[in-house]
Design an enzyme around this catalytic site. Structure first.
Site, PDB file in Angstrom:
ATOM      1  N   ASP A 123     -10.645   3.650   0.309  1.00  0.00           N
ATOM      2  CA  ASP A 123     -10.120   4.591  -0.699  1.00  0.00           C
ATOM      3  C   ASP A 123     -11.107   5.735  -0.955  1.00  0.00           C
ATOM      4  O   ASP A 123     -10.718   6.843  -1.314  1.00  0.00           O
ATOM      5  CB  ASP A 123      -9.843   3.888  -2.035  1.00  0.00           C
ATOM      6  CG  ASP A 123      -9.264   2.498  -1.896  1.00  0.00           C
ATOM      7  OD1 ASP A 123      -9.542   1.832  -0.887  1.00  0.00           O
ATOM      8  OD2 ASP A 123      -8.541   2.063  -2.803  1.00  0.00           O
ATOM      9  N   ASP A 126     -14.600   6.209  -7.847  1.00  0.00           N
ATOM     10  CA  ASP A 126     -13.319   6.859  -8.078  1.00  0.00           C
ATOM     11  C   ASP A 126     -13.431   8.150  -8.883  1.00  0.00           C
ATOM     12  O   ASP A 126     -12.405   8.707  -9.301  1.00  0.00           O
ATOM     13  CB  ASP A 126     -12.345   5.899  -8.777  1.00  0.00           C
ATOM     14  CG  ASP A 126     -11.796   4.859  -7.806  1.00  0.00           C
ATOM     15  OD1 ASP A 126     -11.643   5.194  -6.613  1.00  0.00           O
ATOM     16  OD2 ASP A 126     -11.514   3.721  -8.242  1.00  0.00           O
TER      17      ASP A 126
HETATM   18  N1  GLY Z   1      -7.945   3.104  -5.206  1.00  0.00           N
HETATM   19  C1  GLY Z   1      -7.387   1.881  -5.592  1.00  0.00           C
HETATM   20  C2  GLY Z   1      -6.031   1.665  -5.084  1.00  0.00           C
HETATM   21  O1  GLY Z   1      -5.558   2.373  -4.214  1.00  0.00           O
HETATM   22  O2  GLY Z   1      -5.404   0.737  -5.594  1.00  0.00           O
END
Ligand code: GLY
Length: 379
Positions: free
Chosen positions: A161, A98
């Site tokens: 994601d 992330d």
């Molecule tokens: N990237 C984690 C979510 O979308 O919850």
């Protein structure tokens, strides 16, 4: 492509209301990095909780508002958010795939606007760490951290994601004129096209790869309803993420994949225009996720910008439909309360559903600014 008539009026009014509310909210919350609200008041994830994946969105909102208003106040708050994230940059165990969500809307946005050396350094350190998560056998970027236990072994996991984190690598590749970053991003996007996107344009959330062979083993429902279901925020990450990979590489296959995901998403928008947590959740479950709608709207507007004529209009109108439904039914316009979007949901199987989440507000603002052609390109 510009909105006309009533839609243009709606956009101007909604953008003005949004910016007016955020002006008050940002002054109240200037010393925080919010995630959600409690009784209408932002909480604060600086300090101990600085490693949380959403901690770049507040800074991102501040940069968007700075570009829109030229008010120096927003730049100062954005900088504070960026500096607070340095504690995360020094903690290997807290950094994960992330990094893009945290440092693209903060340090990289700053660098793109100001050419500040410290901001560039932060962005490059985050990108190098992200590249270091690449599994060259399976050609994917590992999602989360953690040593294997009998209950959980996520060493071979990638998640959809991550498509939104790849732009950090595209940026670093360009900034350093070093194709390694771009190659890693493209290899991951190719793997995601093959292993995450299903024939009907829907997307898996988690895919597990064999650590010895690199082959796909299985998929998991992750934050959605279950295996083979269709977690809506995951669909949105795929829609926006593949569009962004196309923008950065001009690879036609990414554009076609973004279109397939977009067509699937549009076909599944309910009559109300409000997006459920999972397109395949049981009919008696009514939980919504407004963040999925706001993110999909951003992706659809960017996708629309890649076309002309009828095709552009279809994507643009789908985005407007999502945003109008949000602004009419799911935005908290009370200026004494800190959140914009209501009915955001982090994960289907969590205990809590339908609360406010900062990235919902970020993408709602980004989408309105995109419609007005006044956005800062962050991703
Ligand atoms: N990237 C984690 C979510 O979308 O919850």
């Amino acid at each position: 492509m510009k909105l006309q008539g009533k839609q243009a009026e709606w956009l101007q009014e909604t953008l003005e209301r949004t910016v007016s509310k955020l002006e008050k909210v940002s002054r109240r919350s200037k010393d925080k990095i919010p995630y959600t609200t409690e009784n209408g008041v932002h909480d604060d994830w600086s300090g101990e909780r600085i490693g949380w994946w959403t901690n770049g969105f507040w800074g991102g909102m501040m940069w968007q508002l700075y570009v829109y208003t030229k008010d120096e106040f927003y730049r100062q708050v954005a900088l504070e958010n960026e500096e607070k994230l340095d504690a995360d940059l020094m903690d290997y165990e807290k950094m994960d795939h992330d990094n893009g969500f945290k440092w693209l809307p903060t340090a990289v946005a700053d660098y793109r606007l100001t050419k500040d050396k410290a901001a560039r350094n932060r962005g490059l350190l985050a990108a190098a760490n992200l590249a270091g998560r690449y599994n060259s056998l399976g050609r994917y970027i590992r999602a989360w951290n953690g040593m294997p236990t009998p209950e959980r072994d996520c060493r071979g996991w990638a998640i959809i994601d991550c498509m939104m984190n790849l732009p950090l690598l595209y940026w670093a590749g360009e900034e350093l004129a070093d194709p390694r970053f771009t190659q890693i991003a493209r290899n991951h996007a190719d793997t995601a096209m093959r292993c995450f996107i299903r024939g009907d344009g829907s997307a898996n959330h988690i895919v597990e790869f064999d650590l010895e062979t690199g082959e796909m083993v299985k998929s998991y429902g992750g934050q959605g309803y279950g295996e083979g279901s269709s977690w809506t925020r995951g669909q949105s990450w795929a829609l926006y993420g593949f569009t962004l990979s196309y923008i950065h590489t001009k690879e036609q296959a990414y554009l076609e994949t973004a279109q397939r995901v977009a067509n699937y998403f549009i076909a599944n928008i309910p009559e109300s225009g409000l997006i459920p947590v999972d397109f395949r959740q049981p009919e008696e479950v009514s939980w919504q996720d407004s963040t999925a709608a706001a993110i999909a709207a951003c992706g659809l507007i960017e996708l629309s910008r890649q076309f002309e004529g009828r095709q552009a209009e279809v994507y643009l109108q789908a985005a407007v439909r999502l945003l109008q439904a949000l602004s009419e039914k799911s935005v908290n316009w009370d200026e004494s309360q800190d959140n914009l979007l209501e009915k955001c949901t982090a994960a289907y199987h969590d205990k809590a559903h339908e609360f406010s989440i900062i990235y919902g507000d970020y993408y709602f603002l980004e989408a309105l600014l995109k419609l007005a052609d006044r956005d800062l390109f962050v991703w």
